[in-house]
Write a protein that holds these residues in place. Sequence first.
Motif, PDB file in Angstrom:
ATOM      1  N   SER A   1       6.760   4.552  -2.850  1.00  0.00           N
ATOM      2  CA  SER A   1       5.644   3.617  -2.736  1.00  0.00           C
ATOM      3  C   SER A   1       4.866   3.791  -1.438  1.00  0.00           C
ATOM      4  CB  SER A   1       6.161   2.174  -2.837  1.00  0.00           C
ATOM      5  OG  SER A   1       6.701   1.943  -4.111  1.00  0.00           O
ATOM      6  N   SER A   2       5.555   4.207  -0.383  1.00  0.00           N
ATOM      7  CA  SER A   2       4.868   4.387   0.904  1.00  0.00           C
ATOM      8  C   SER A   2       4.253   5.770   1.063  1.00  0.00           C
ATOM      9  CB  SER A   2       5.849   4.137   2.050  1.00  0.00           C
ATOM     10  OG  SER A   2       6.960   5.022   1.953  1.00  0.00           O
TER      11      SER A   2
ATOM     12  N   THR B   1      -1.714  -1.999  -5.795  1.00  0.00           N
ATOM     13  CA  THR B   1      -2.202  -3.353  -5.515  1.00  0.00           C
ATOM     14  C   THR B   1      -3.669  -3.494  -5.878  1.00  0.00           C
ATOM     15  OG1 THR B   1      -0.618  -3.572  -3.705  1.00  0.00           O
ATOM     16  CG2 THR B   1      -2.466  -5.105  -3.726  1.00  0.00           C
ATOM     17  N   LEU B   2      -4.471  -2.463  -5.535  1.00  0.00           N
ATOM     18  CA  LEU B   2      -5.899  -2.502  -5.842  1.00  0.00           C
ATOM     19  C   LEU B   2      -6.126  -2.554  -7.351  1.00  0.00           C
ATOM     20  CD1 LEU B   2      -8.693  -2.367  -4.481  1.00  0.00           C
ATOM     21  CD2 LEU B   2      -8.605   0.113  -4.763  1.00  0.00           C
TER      22      LEU B   2
ATOM     23  N   SER C   1      -5.654   8.153   3.710  1.00  0.00           N
ATOM     24  CA  SER C   1      -4.895   7.128   4.431  1.00  0.00           C
ATOM     25  C   SER C   1      -4.508   5.945   3.561  1.00  0.00           C
ATOM     26  CB  SER C   1      -5.710   6.631   5.637  1.00  0.00           C
ATOM     27  OG  SER C   1      -6.955   6.082   5.213  1.00  0.00           O
ATOM     28  N   THR C   2      -4.557   6.124   2.236  1.00  0.00           N
ATOM     29  CA  THR C   2      -4.165   5.069   1.303  1.00  0.00           C
ATOM     30  C   THR C   2      -2.808   5.412   0.713  1.00  0.00           C
ATOM     31  OG1 THR C   2      -6.479   4.698   0.742  1.00  0.00           O
ATOM     32  CG2 THR C   2      -4.841   3.777  -0.754  1.00  0.00           C
ATOM     33  N   THR C   3      -1.928   4.438   0.633  1.00  0.00           N
ATOM     34  CA  THR C   3      -0.599   4.683   0.076  1.00  0.00           C
ATOM     35  C   THR C   3      -0.576   4.368  -1.414  1.00  0.00           C
ATOM     36  OG1 THR C   3       0.181   2.425   0.507  1.00  0.00           O
ATOM     37  CG2 THR C   3       0.424   4.042   2.292  1.00  0.00           C
TER      38      THR C   3
ATOM     39  N   ARG D   1     -12.571   3.870   6.389  1.00  0.00           N
ATOM     40  CA  ARG D   1     -13.237   2.571   6.307  1.00  0.00           C
ATOM     41  C   ARG D   1     -14.214   2.373   7.458  1.00  0.00           C
ATOM     42  NH1 ARG D   1     -10.929  -0.406   2.318  1.00  0.00           N
ATOM     43  NH2 ARG D   1      -8.859   0.247   1.627  1.00  0.00           N
TER      44      ARG D   1
ATOM     45  N   LEU E   1     -11.373   3.420  -1.711  1.00  0.00           N
ATOM     46  CA  LEU E   1     -10.185   4.179  -1.339  1.00  0.00           C
ATOM     47  C   LEU E   1     -10.582   5.174  -0.249  1.00  0.00           C
ATOM     48  CD1 LEU E   1      -8.846   5.010  -4.922  1.00  0.00           C
ATOM     49  CD2 LEU E   1      -7.910   3.303  -3.358  1.00  0.00           C
TER      50      LEU E   1
ATOM     51  N   GLU F   1       1.356   2.325  -2.843  1.00  0.00           N
ATOM     52  CA  GLU F   1       1.449   0.866  -2.977  1.00  0.00           C
ATOM     53  C   GLU F   1       0.076   0.222  -2.863  1.00  0.00           C
ATOM     54  OE1 GLU F   1       4.070  -2.852  -1.158  1.00  0.00           O
ATOM     55  OE2 GLU F   1       4.015  -0.914  -0.119  1.00  0.00           O
ATOM     56  N   ASP F   2      -0.773   0.744  -1.959  1.00  0.00           N
ATOM     57  CA  ASP F   2      -2.138   0.214  -1.829  1.00  0.00           C
ATOM     58  C   ASP F   2      -2.930   0.418  -3.110  1.00  0.00           C
ATOM     59  OD1 ASP F   2      -1.601  -0.490   0.784  1.00  0.00           O
ATOM     60  OD2 ASP F   2      -2.395   1.388   1.616  1.00  0.00           O
ATOM     61  N   VAL F   3      -2.773   1.593  -3.725  1.00  0.00           N
ATOM     62  CA  VAL F   3      -3.494   1.876  -4.972  1.00  0.00           C
ATOM     63  C   VAL F   3      -3.013   0.954  -6.082  1.00  0.00           C
ATOM     64  CG1 VAL F   3      -3.946   3.616  -6.737  1.00  0.00           C
ATOM     65  CG2 VAL F   3      -3.904   4.279  -4.330  1.00  0.00           C
TER      66      VAL F   3
END
Length: 799
Positions: free
Chosen positions: A709-710, A656-657, A648-650, A672, A644, A652-654
């Motif tokens: 989510s965003s 999904t992960l 810069s992680t949303t 990254r 993570l 929704e990204d969390v």
Amino acid sequence: MEAGEGVSGTTPTEEMNGAGNLMDFLDEPFPDVGTYEDFHTIDWLREKSRDTDRHRKITSKSKESFWELIKSLLDAWSGWVVMLLIGLLSGTLAGVIDLAVDWMTDLKEGVCLTAFYYSHEQCCWTSNETTFDDRDKCPQWQKWAELMTGHAEGGGAYLLNYFLYVLWALLFSFLAVSLVRVFAPYACGSGIPEIKTILSGFIIRGYLGKWTLLIKTVTLVLAVSSGLSLGKEGPLVHVACCCGNLFCSLFSKYSKNEGKRREVLSAAAAAGVSVAFGAPIGGVLFSLEEVSYYFPLKTLWRSFFAALVAAFTLRSINPFGNSRLVLFYVEYHTPWYMAELVPFILLGVFGGLWGTLFIRANIAWCRRRKTTQLGKYPVLEVIAVTGITALLAFPNPYTRRSTSELISELFNDCGALESSQLCDYINNPNMSRPVDDIPDRPAGPGVYTALWQLALALVFKIVITIFTFGMKIPSGLFIPSMAVGAIAGRIVGIAVEQMAYHHHDWIIFKNWCRPGADCVTPGLYAMVGAAACLGENTHSLSVRVEITCSSLRNTKRGGVTRMTVSLVVIMFELTGGLEYIVPLMAAAVTSKWVADAFGKEGIYESHIQLNGYPYLDVRDEFTHRTLATDVMRPRRNDPPLAVLTQDSTTVEDVETLIKDTDYNGFPVVVSRESERLIGFVQRRDLTLAISLYTLIIENARQKQDGVVSSSVVYFTEDGPQMPLSNPQPLKLRRVLNLSPFTVTDHTPMETVVDIFRKLGLRQCLVTRSGRLLGIITKKDVLRHMAQMMNQDPESIMFN
């Protein structure tokens, strides 16, 4: 703030964005999100930190009011209250089990007419017609053939008693395996490998539950009473730990902290050994030496208190009927001599060889069970082994009786009041010596008859024990191991005694064994032999229900357990023979050395490997010259590490992960591109934080200023600069561990393994100049160690 307390004055949305203390929510139970998942390892450092915070807050609050002071005192004394309850319950259960086993074992041969719930011994105690010569016979106790046909002697009566003996044994074992299979699969075996693993920080839900406690207590009585070659002493440790887990649930101090719970379980294990043998000091040493992973000084004192209360409770019940706490009290009237160390050491050699033979043969049988249809029919296996055991045991009086009675007879000295066949010596009619100073005498026909019966019993016990362990019933190996050693020791003792009598002029006997003197005590040899074999097979091979034996190498460690110190203490507490501690130590150490010649690994650790549990033994040495970079993930050609970013992680990204992976946690990096390490966040904390976000999202959307989510998730003190039109960011700084354990890629694996052992880590990050390179988990360490020992790394089955 203490786990479980609410937060006043802040809204849920404010909590999620850092205005309050999010960790208070993370410590709360939450639907479908446990603190730790089943078959996962706890985070020792987190648990210790939480308890330190809890204690600090209680201490600060105790100064605010008198009521808070009372609460702090109750919290401080709660540990001692738990120890008291564990001691009382485990002692009571052990006493009930002992009484029930005595009664049901005798029920296979007959029944007391005056009170059917009396054992044979209790029945004849109450009789006024019992004679000295036939002290085990009284009109009130009748064998089944005499009760049914009226004939106590003859071939027909013998066959009827034989048939009913086998029938009762089959009934008891069938009930035991059926109850275990249907109601509590975790109730089989001794449970010591699982207890060791749980104490090291592993989660096995249900293993110490209420159903397991109830079923194991009942089926332990049935299994031992069936006459199988197993003991009740080992499983009593599991029973006591179940009691400890039960009382932990009554106090939030222990129920909400897995680390503190394990301190209680360590003390419970000591109480279990205390009631198993009436050896409270040996129980504490056993827990310290063999079972516990983390054993602070506070736990030592509490273990001693729990063992003391348990022993006192058992003594109050007096299940052995001898007004003593010990199981096999002995009182020898002659000292031992230095020359006797030679046969004592030979008994130690026998113990080491017996341990090695037993393990290898049993493992071979377990492998066969796995590769044949036998493993699919555990009930039939138990019935078959019970039937064979009963059929072969009944004709021999030394295998027909309970193993505890056999050991007690083998330990006894032959005084003037003994009527045992082992004491059938030819007496000199002119002897006029005190009762307690009977000289060595030539063996009579009864002794020679007993010798060949004992030889057959020794072979029988060795062979049948190999096939008994691994079945789906509660079982321990203390008593069968002691029986093997005691039989061998008594045979050697009688042989030495007769040699000393007939060849007292030999140089080895001349200085300490004169004619007409009492210089050799065969019962002492039995006690030393029992100690030698007990150290080799204590609790050996107590296989769990789901486990099938597979390839296992290097299965010896000090014979089986290297339980040298606590073993000697248990033995002299068990027998009351403190004067003979040197022979016991000599036999135990010799047995350990002999078994060490065949391998280094203990039986408990072997079964932990067999089960695939993540257990790192603090006593093992890692000597291979590998580096952290050789073990870390990702490896070459592996997908990149799941990480993570700090801002810069949303959301929704969390989500999904979390959905796409099953990792226990994720490193947090600056970006990254740089991969500069910031910290580490637990999967559970992320899951719970997102779940809380889901609960309040509707309210947030109604306000048009909540997270969606965003929304960006950030782990820094200050949120990223966002346009006003963007959704409100989600701050998770409080769930981030800013000081995860890290090593460089060139750190020797010897150091890494040591860190994992001594700190109880779940994972360790690998860096170079602050840049994240990979991660090493406990599973990776164990797989690497298996590879280094030429074992299959895929045998590590746990998560």
